[in-house]
Enzyme design. Structure first.
Site, PDB file in Angstrom:
ATOM      1  N   HIS A 139      -6.624  16.796  20.742  1.00  0.00           N
ATOM      2  CA  HIS A 139      -6.887  16.413  19.349  1.00  0.00           C
ATOM      3  C   HIS A 139      -7.912  15.275  19.285  1.00  0.00           C
ATOM      4  O   HIS A 139      -7.544  14.110  19.435  1.00  0.00           O
ATOM      5  CB  HIS A 139      -5.581  15.980  18.672  1.00  0.00           C
ATOM      6  CG  HIS A 139      -4.677  17.129  18.410  1.00  0.00           C
ATOM      7  ND1 HIS A 139      -4.751  17.883  17.263  1.00  0.00           N
ATOM      8  CD2 HIS A 139      -3.706  17.680  19.168  1.00  0.00           C
ATOM      9  CE1 HIS A 139      -3.851  18.845  17.312  1.00  0.00           C
ATOM     10  NE2 HIS A 139      -3.203  18.747  18.465  1.00  0.00           N
ATOM     11  N   CYS A 165      -7.068  22.602  19.341  1.00  0.00           N
ATOM     12  CA  CYS A 165      -5.715  22.982  19.774  1.00  0.00           C
ATOM     13  C   CYS A 165      -5.429  24.452  19.404  1.00  0.00           C
ATOM     14  O   CYS A 165      -6.047  25.343  19.965  1.00  0.00           O
ATOM     15  CB  CYS A 165      -4.706  22.007  19.172  1.00  0.00           C
ATOM     16  SG  CYS A 165      -3.121  22.102  19.992  1.00  0.00           S
ATOM     17  N   TYR A 166      -4.546  24.700  18.448  1.00  0.00           N
ATOM     18  CA  TYR A 166      -4.291  26.088  18.035  1.00  0.00           C
ATOM     19  C   TYR A 166      -5.599  26.763  17.613  1.00  0.00           C
ATOM     20  O   TYR A 166      -5.821  27.952  17.867  1.00  0.00           O
ATOM     21  CB  TYR A 166      -3.287  26.083  16.872  1.00  0.00           C
ATOM     22  CG  TYR A 166      -2.937  27.441  16.327  1.00  0.00           C
ATOM     23  CD1 TYR A 166      -2.014  28.254  16.972  1.00  0.00           C
ATOM     24  CD2 TYR A 166      -3.535  27.906  15.152  1.00  0.00           C
ATOM     25  CE1 TYR A 166      -1.699  29.502  16.465  1.00  0.00           C
ATOM     26  CE2 TYR A 166      -3.223  29.153  14.646  1.00  0.00           C
ATOM     27  CZ  TYR A 166      -2.299  29.951  15.299  1.00  0.00           C
ATOM     28  OH  TYR A 166      -1.988  31.185  14.806  1.00  0.00           O
ATOM     29  N   LYS A 169      -7.986   8.038   0.077  1.00  0.00           N
ATOM     30  CA  LYS A 169      -7.698   6.673  -0.400  1.00  0.00           C
ATOM     31  C   LYS A 169      -8.761   5.660   0.055  1.00  0.00           C
ATOM     32  O   LYS A 169      -9.219   4.849  -0.749  1.00  0.00           O
ATOM     33  CB  LYS A 169      -6.320   6.246   0.118  1.00  0.00           C
ATOM     34  CG  LYS A 169      -5.768   5.020  -0.551  1.00  0.00           C
ATOM     35  CD  LYS A 169      -5.093   5.396  -1.835  1.00  0.00           C
ATOM     36  CE  LYS A 169      -4.450   4.212  -2.521  1.00  0.00           C
ATOM     37  NZ  LYS A 169      -3.720   4.649  -3.712  1.00  0.00           N
ATOM     38  N   SER A 190      -2.776   1.530 -14.855  1.00  0.00           N
ATOM     39  CA  SER A 190      -1.562   0.878 -14.368  1.00  0.00           C
ATOM     40  C   SER A 190      -1.881  -0.403 -13.616  1.00  0.00           C
ATOM     41  O   SER A 190      -0.999  -1.204 -13.358  1.00  0.00           O
ATOM     42  CB  SER A 190      -0.828   1.825 -13.416  1.00  0.00           C
ATOM     43  OG  SER A 190      -1.582   1.951 -12.215  1.00  0.00           O
ATOM     44  N   GLY A 191      -3.146  -0.560 -13.247  1.00  0.00           N
ATOM     45  CA  GLY A 191      -3.492  -1.702 -12.407  1.00  0.00           C
ATOM     46  C   GLY A 191      -3.485  -1.332 -10.932  1.00  0.00           C
ATOM     47  O   GLY A 191      -3.921  -2.094 -10.086  1.00  0.00           O
ATOM     48  N   GLY A 192      -2.989  -0.127 -10.604  1.00  0.00           N
ATOM     49  CA  GLY A 192      -3.036   0.357  -9.224  1.00  0.00           C
ATOM     50  C   GLY A 192      -4.463   0.747  -8.855  1.00  0.00           C
ATOM     51  O   GLY A 192      -5.334   0.845  -9.725  1.00  0.00           O
ATOM     52  N   VAL A 193      -4.684   0.996  -7.570  1.00  0.00           N
ATOM     53  CA  VAL A 193      -6.046   1.252  -7.091  1.00  0.00           C
ATOM     54  C   VAL A 193      -6.646   2.498  -7.754  1.00  0.00           C
ATOM     55  O   VAL A 193      -7.770   2.465  -8.268  1.00  0.00           O
ATOM     56  CB  VAL A 193      -6.060   1.438  -5.555  1.00  0.00           C
ATOM     57  CG1 VAL A 193      -7.459   1.762  -5.062  1.00  0.00           C
ATOM     58  CG2 VAL A 193      -5.522   0.202  -4.868  1.00  0.00           C
ATOM     59  N   ASP A 194      -5.895   3.602  -7.771  1.00  0.00           N
ATOM     60  CA  ASP A 194      -6.483   4.858  -8.224  1.00  0.00           C
ATOM     61  C   ASP A 194      -6.856   4.817  -9.706  1.00  0.00           C
ATOM     62  O   ASP A 194      -7.976   5.191 -10.080  1.00  0.00           O
ATOM     63  CB  ASP A 194      -5.536   6.034  -7.944  1.00  0.00           C
ATOM     64  CG  ASP A 194      -5.177   6.123  -6.470  1.00  0.00           C
ATOM     65  OD1 ASP A 194      -5.942   5.561  -5.653  1.00  0.00           O
ATOM     66  OD2 ASP A 194      -4.146   6.724  -6.140  1.00  0.00           O
ATOM     67  N   SER A 195      -5.925   4.362 -10.543  1.00  0.00           N
ATOM     68  CA  SER A 195      -6.271   4.370 -11.977  1.00  0.00           C
ATOM     69  C   SER A 195      -7.355   3.341 -12.264  1.00  0.00           C
ATOM     70  O   SER A 195      -8.204   3.546 -13.127  1.00  0.00           O
ATOM     71  CB  SER A 195      -5.033   4.175 -12.864  1.00  0.00           C
ATOM     72  OG  SER A 195      -4.553   2.862 -12.810  1.00  0.00           O
ATOM     73  N   GLU A 206      -9.263  14.079  16.773  1.00  0.00           N
ATOM     74  CA  GLU A 206      -9.157  13.307  15.529  1.00  0.00           C
ATOM     75  C   GLU A 206      -8.178  12.144  15.611  1.00  0.00           C
ATOM     76  O   GLU A 206      -8.189  11.266  14.760  1.00  0.00           O
ATOM     77  CB  GLU A 206      -8.765  14.240  14.367  1.00  0.00           C
ATOM     78  CG  GLU A 206      -7.351  14.805  14.403  1.00  0.00           C
ATOM     79  CD  GLU A 206      -7.185  16.036  15.305  1.00  0.00           C
ATOM     80  OE1 GLU A 206      -8.054  16.267  16.166  1.00  0.00           O
ATOM     81  OE2 GLU A 206      -6.176  16.746  15.160  1.00  0.00           O
ATOM     82  N   GLY A 266      -2.154  24.081  14.698  1.00  0.00           N
ATOM     83  CA  GLY A 266      -1.133  24.776  13.915  1.00  0.00           C
ATOM     84  C   GLY A 266       0.129  24.832  14.739  1.00  0.00           C
ATOM     85  O   GLY A 266       0.087  24.628  15.953  1.00  0.00           O
TER      86      GLY A 266
END
Ligand code: XMP
Length: 513
Positions: free
Chosen positions: A172, A82-83, A369, A226-231, A174, A55
């Protein structure tokens, strides 16, 4: 079947999403929650462990986000980063102060020494590089804790109370700069929290399909593809779940890349769904005629898109559910903390409020994603759809500088295809976040054969970025640029010059318009 769950408690750190992604990469489901979430709510979620994020504040600042002391009474292991580590110290009787001079304040890569008897560092080398970013320092470690890592300037880099399962690290784990950072998180999950690794995309797919079926029953479902990945992935999932109850409306505005409309249609032909492809090229190009202002182009395309979609929705009649491809970063960014950053200007293709439907289904709401792409693969979508780069809603309209015409769109499609083709042949796709061609409105003199030409210049753009808020231009090898350039001027009529954009964002943006 419920998955084991880790809660990433967000105290405003910049890496909260990264922590959550790493946990899931280790095969354990997790959710990011604000530090303001009531402890009773957290208890009810039955987590197997809690991770406190970093944080921006100092724990002794009166306005700093604080941890509810009740969290330490849940009987659940806690890892503070960290924080988050300082919060543990602060709450359990230790003392945190501002570091004096160089002592104990650390930024960047730092050589660190570990006690590998601690479960967090089990099986790892005794020394390694960690990524530090802290101005405060644990002057006194709380009772019951032992010190398990140190660096040259800081004796208190990591603390642990093995009995209660409380661990804190100043660095960190990560971020990629920390050597073996993911292995440390894995140790926390598997050695301390008793994780079984029950988060797999195959299981998720089955559960998500079941959920959609239960919810939808016999109802009708509508989705704007739309042809995008998500839709595309959302469509594939719902198609698998309820087949012909789903109608996908794909508005082809004629500003897609080469063959894109056909590819999307083909990918969905394997499911027994209602697939409506609206070929609206003439309509969109008609509306765009004479328009040169980028924002006006965006506005026209956005509005027209909604109108076409609505007209199709009306033909279907009353639908019960509308599917949206919202993903987890959207959820985290729009709803968690004070520091939320929302990208809003890009929502072309945003849906009308008054399409007649009962409820929204967001089947990807809890996925990152990378996980959406993985789910797409599990569902059998082709790799070119699943791993594709982002493509803006207004499509080629904002990559044709000035007025958009069919001829220009056709020219750009060919040049863009050649660029993508050569990138793929050179095996560079993974190194470039987004890459495309732009038709500039610059015309210049060239010499073709024995004759003079006066033709268009195409610009190539490629960026490398993790969040698209800032981006670096990609150092594409000269040989690849050369092949692209030679092919474009030879194969695409009316292009006699190829430029490469070497500006980063900022000051430039990714798109030209
Ligand atoms: P900029 O140009 O703002 O682009 O640096 C950042 C990312 O957003 C995409 N982009 C858009 N996406 N509608 C969209 O759906 C838009 O109007 C739009 N403008 C930019 C761009 O492709 C990049 O990924």
């Amino acid at each position: 079947m419920a998955h084991q769950k880790i809660i990433v408690l967000d105290f405003g750190g910049q890496y909260n999403q990264l922590i959550a992604r790493r946990v899931r990469e280790c095969g354990v489901y997790c959710e990011v929650k604000s530090y303001t979430t009531p402890t009773e709510e957290i208890r009810a979620m039955e987590p197997i462990g809690i991770i406190f994020t970093g944080g921006p504040g100092s724990v002794y600042d009166p306005k700093a986000p604080q941890a509810d002391p009740g969290l330490f009474q849940l009987g659940v292991p806690i890892l503070g980063i960290c924080y988050g580590c300082q919060l543990i110290a602060h709450n359990l009787g230790g003392k945190v102060t501002a570091a004096q001079g160089d002592t104990a304040r650390e930024y960047g890569k730092t050589e660190t020494f570990f006690d590998t008897a601690c479960r967090l560092f089990k099986g790892l080398p005794q020394r390694g590089i960690t990524w530090m970013s802290h101005g405060d320092y644990m002057e006194k470690v709380p009772d019951g804790f032992s010190l398990t890592a140190h660096s040259e300037h800081c004796p208190n880099v990591a603390i642990c109370d093995e009995g209660r399962g409380f661990y804190g690290v100043q660095f960190h784990p990560e971020v990629d700069h920390t050597e073996n950072g993911t292995a440390m998180l894995r140790n926390f999950l598997y050695e301390v929290c008793g994780a079984k690794g029950d988060w797999t995309m195959g299981d998720y797919k089955q559960a998500a399909i079941r959920r959609v079926r239960e919810k939808v029953g016999e109802g009708k479902v509508l989705l704007a593809l739309s042809g995008g990945v998500d839709s595309s992935v959302a469509a594939a999932l719902v198609a698998e779940a309820v087949g012909s109850q789903l109608t996908c409306v794909f508005v082809d505005h004629g500003l897609m890349r080469l063959n894109e409309g056909d590819e999307v249609e083909k990918a969905f032909s394997k499911w027994d769904i209602n697939f409506v492809r609206v070929n609206a090229e003439a309509l969109f190009l008609g509306k765009l005629a004479g328009i040169t202002e980028p924002e006006e182009k965006r506005k026209i395309i956005g509005e027209e898109f909604i109108r076409v979609f609505e007209a199709e929705a009306k033909k279907i009649g009353r639908v019960d559910y509308l599917v949206q491809g919202t993903i987890y970063p959207d959820v985290i960014e729009s709803g968690l903390g004070d520091a939320a950053v929302i990208k809003s200007h890009h929502n072309v293709g945003g849906l009308p409020d008054y399409v007649d439907f009962k409820e929204i289904i967001e089947p990807l709401r809890m996925l990152f994603k990378d996980e959406v792409r993985q789910l797409g693969r599990e569902l059998g979508l082709p790799e070119y759809l699943v791993s594709r780069q982002p493509f803006p809603g207004p499509g080629l309209a904002i990559r044709i500088i000035g007025e958009v015409t069919k001829e220009k769109a056709d020219t750009l499609r060919q040049a863009d295809f050649i660029f993508r083709d050569e990138v793929a042949k050179a095996g560079l796709e993974g190194t470039m976040s987004q890459y495309f061609a732009v038709l500039t409105n610059l015309r210049s003199v060239g010499v073709m054969g024995d004759g003079r030409s006066y033709d268009h210049a195409v610009a190539l753009r490629s960026v490398t970025t993790s969040d698209f808020m800032t981006a670096d231009w990609t150092r594409i090898p000269y040989e690849v640029l050369d092949r692209v350039s030679v092919r474009i001027v030879n194969e695409v009529p009316h292009i006699n010059r190829v430029l490469y954009d070497i500006t980063s964002k900022p000051p430039a943006t990714v798109e030209f318009e």
